[in-house]
Design a protein around this motif. Structure first.
Motif, PDB file in Angstrom:
ATOM      1  N   UNK A   3       0.856  -1.292  -0.205  1.00  0.00           N
ATOM      2  CA  UNK A   3      -0.079   0.022  -0.002  1.00  0.00           C
ATOM      3  C   UNK A   3       0.859   1.284  -0.012  1.00  0.00           C
ATOM      4  N   UNK A   4       0.417   2.149  -0.965  1.00  0.00           N
ATOM      5  CA  UNK A   4       1.059   3.522  -0.817  1.00  0.00           C
ATOM      6  C   UNK A   4       0.187   4.508  -0.572  1.00  0.00           C
ATOM      7  N   UNK A   5       0.468   5.454   0.321  1.00  0.00           N
ATOM      8  CA  UNK A   5      -0.502   6.569   0.575  1.00  0.00           C
ATOM      9  C   UNK A   5       0.176   7.896   0.404  1.00  0.00           C
ATOM     10  N   UNK A   6      -0.349   8.605  -0.529  1.00  0.00           N
ATOM     11  CA  UNK A   6       0.083   9.915  -0.601  1.00  0.00           C
ATOM     12  C   UNK A   6      -0.500  11.030   0.204  1.00  0.00           C
ATOM     13  N   UNK A   7       0.105  11.918   0.684  1.00  0.00           N
ATOM     14  CA  UNK A   7      -0.373  12.894   1.504  1.00  0.00           C
ATOM     15  C   UNK A   7       0.248  14.284   1.167  1.00  0.00           C
ATOM     16  N   UNK A   8      -0.375  15.415   1.671  1.00  0.00           N
ATOM     17  CA  UNK A   8       0.188  16.749   1.625  1.00  0.00           C
ATOM     18  C   UNK A   8      -0.079  17.624   0.460  1.00  0.00           C
ATOM     19  N   UNK A   9      -1.031  17.265  -0.266  1.00  0.00           N
ATOM     20  CA  UNK A   9      -1.624  18.016  -1.440  1.00  0.00           C
ATOM     21  C   UNK A   9      -2.534  19.375  -0.856  1.00  0.00           C
ATOM     22  N   UNK A  10      -2.776  20.102  -1.753  1.00  0.00           N
ATOM     23  CA  UNK A  10      -3.715  21.256  -1.288  1.00  0.00           C
ATOM     24  C   UNK A  10      -3.841  22.215  -2.382  1.00  0.00           C
ATOM     25  N   UNK A  11      -4.293  23.503  -1.900  1.00  0.00           N
ATOM     26  CA  UNK A  11      -4.332  24.501  -2.720  1.00  0.00           C
ATOM     27  C   UNK A  11      -3.175  25.416  -2.204  1.00  0.00           C
ATOM     28  N   UNK A  29      13.354  -0.089   0.799  1.00  0.00           N
ATOM     29  CA  UNK A  29      14.615  -0.433   0.137  1.00  0.00           C
ATOM     30  C   UNK A  29      14.376  -1.927  -0.600  1.00  0.00           C
ATOM     31  N   UNK A  30      13.214  -2.298  -0.377  1.00  0.00           N
ATOM     32  CA  UNK A  30      12.809  -3.527  -1.129  1.00  0.00           C
ATOM     33  C   UNK A  30      12.711  -3.352  -2.654  1.00  0.00           C
ATOM     34  N   UNK A  31      12.751  -2.063  -3.027  1.00  0.00           N
ATOM     35  CA  UNK A  31      12.487  -1.823  -4.397  1.00  0.00           C
ATOM     36  C   UNK A  31      13.644  -0.695  -4.830  1.00  0.00           C
ATOM     37  N   UNK A  32      14.278  -1.090  -5.967  1.00  0.00           N
ATOM     38  CA  UNK A  32      15.384  -0.083  -6.445  1.00  0.00           C
ATOM     39  C   UNK A  32      14.971   1.432  -6.904  1.00  0.00           C
ATOM     40  N   UNK A  33      13.725   1.564  -6.986  1.00  0.00           N
ATOM     41  CA  UNK A  33      13.040   2.928  -7.715  1.00  0.00           C
ATOM     42  C   UNK A  33      11.768   3.023  -6.867  1.00  0.00           C
ATOM     43  N   UNK A  34      11.676   4.384  -6.655  1.00  0.00           N
ATOM     44  CA  UNK A  34      10.199   4.674  -6.287  1.00  0.00           C
ATOM     45  C   UNK A  34      10.220   6.139  -7.131  1.00  0.00           C
ATOM     46  N   UNK A  35       8.726   6.080  -7.859  1.00  0.00           N
ATOM     47  CA  UNK A  35       8.686   7.002  -8.924  1.00  0.00           C
ATOM     48  C   UNK A  35       7.686   8.163  -8.391  1.00  0.00           C
ATOM     49  N   UNK A  36       7.483   9.229  -8.796  1.00  0.00           N
ATOM     50  CA  UNK A  36       6.264  10.113  -8.719  1.00  0.00           C
ATOM     51  C   UNK A  36       5.988  10.506 -10.186  1.00  0.00           C
ATOM     52  N   UNK A  37       4.403  10.312 -10.035  1.00  0.00           N
ATOM     53  CA  UNK A  37       3.931  10.752 -11.290  1.00  0.00           C
ATOM     54  C   UNK A  37       2.723  11.854 -11.144  1.00  0.00           C
ATOM     55  N   UNK A  92      -3.041  15.810  -9.952  1.00  0.00           N
ATOM     56  CA  UNK A  92      -3.239  14.694  -8.949  1.00  0.00           C
ATOM     57  C   UNK A  92      -1.632  14.047  -9.164  1.00  0.00           C
ATOM     58  N   UNK A  93      -0.967  14.000  -7.762  1.00  0.00           N
ATOM     59  CA  UNK A  93       0.381  13.238  -7.738  1.00  0.00           C
ATOM     60  C   UNK A  93       0.285  11.970  -7.180  1.00  0.00           C
ATOM     61  N   UNK A  94       0.890  11.109  -7.821  1.00  0.00           N
ATOM     62  CA  UNK A  94       0.968   9.725  -7.346  1.00  0.00           C
ATOM     63  C   UNK A  94       2.462   9.369  -7.069  1.00  0.00           C
ATOM     64  N   UNK A 102       5.274  -6.611  -9.697  1.00  0.00           N
ATOM     65  CA  UNK A 102       4.013  -6.013  -9.799  1.00  0.00           C
ATOM     66  C   UNK A 102       4.128  -4.652  -9.622  1.00  0.00           C
ATOM     67  N   UNK A 103       3.309  -3.433 -10.399  1.00  0.00           N
ATOM     68  CA  UNK A 103       3.398  -2.440 -10.082  1.00  0.00           C
ATOM     69  C   UNK A 103       2.196  -1.858  -8.995  1.00  0.00           C
ATOM     70  N   UNK A 104       2.671  -0.985  -8.133  1.00  0.00           N
ATOM     71  CA  UNK A 104       1.831  -0.625  -6.982  1.00  0.00           C
ATOM     72  C   UNK A 104       1.744   1.059  -6.969  1.00  0.00           C
ATOM     73  N   UNK A 105       0.580   1.448  -6.942  1.00  0.00           N
ATOM     74  CA  UNK A 105       0.219   3.050  -6.927  1.00  0.00           C
ATOM     75  C   UNK A 105      -0.724   3.445  -5.709  1.00  0.00           C
ATOM     76  N   UNK A 106      -0.311   4.671  -5.353  1.00  0.00           N
ATOM     77  CA  UNK A 106      -1.409   5.094  -4.379  1.00  0.00           C
ATOM     78  C   UNK A 106      -2.600   5.917  -4.910  1.00  0.00           C
ATOM     79  N   UNK A 107      -3.318   6.469  -4.317  1.00  0.00           N
ATOM     80  CA  UNK A 107      -4.500   6.993  -4.817  1.00  0.00           C
ATOM     81  C   UNK A 107      -4.367   8.252  -5.209  1.00  0.00           C
ATOM     82  N   UNK A 108      -3.234   8.891  -4.910  1.00  0.00           N
ATOM     83  CA  UNK A 108      -2.896  10.026  -5.326  1.00  0.00           C
ATOM     84  C   UNK A 108      -3.031  11.289  -4.339  1.00  0.00           C
TER      85      UNK A 108
END
Length: 115
Positions: A3-11, A29-37, A92-94, A102-108
């Motif tokens: 599970x990935x949970x993003x937070x901190x967004x706003x106006x 550290x179980x994954x070589x990369x974490x991306x932001x989209x 929306x930032x993910x 497998x690819x895992x995404x947060x809800x943004x």
């Protein structure tokens, strides 16, 4: 299951800053990369940047010099600092990572840049 949970967004006003967080349910550290989209009002998802487990970062040209990705491996957190924001950064930032093939995404988290 990851599970990935993003937070901190706003106006935020143009020129402002925000710090987004991505909390992972497993050790990052179980994954070589974490991306932001991000996905803007036009609907197309755009890659923003990534961070390797040891902290090396890469950015899209559109955000280079304005955005910064960091991580805290002890807390299983990845951060995206957004600076010098413009309305074009509204999206929306993910965060995204791959684990066991497998690819895992947060809800943004929504970032809106407007005066």
């Amino acid at each position: 299951q990851v599970q990935l949970v993003e937070s901190g967004g706003g106006l935020v006003q143009p020129g402002g800053s925000l710090r987004l967080s991505c909390a992972a349910s497993i050790g990052i550290t179980n994954t070589p990369l974490v991306h932001w989209y991000r996905q803007g009002p036009g609907g197309q998802r755009e890659w923003v940047g990534n961070i390797k487990r040891l902290g090396d970062t890469t950015y899209a040209d559109s955000v280079k010099g304005r955005f910064a990705i960091s991580n805290d491996n002890d807390k299983n957190m990845v951060y995206l600092e957004l600076n010098s924001l413009s309305p074009e950064d509204t999206a929306v930032y993910y965060c995204q990572m791959q684990f066991n093939g497998r690819d895992y995404w947060g809800k943004g988290t929504q970032v809106t840049v407007s005066s």
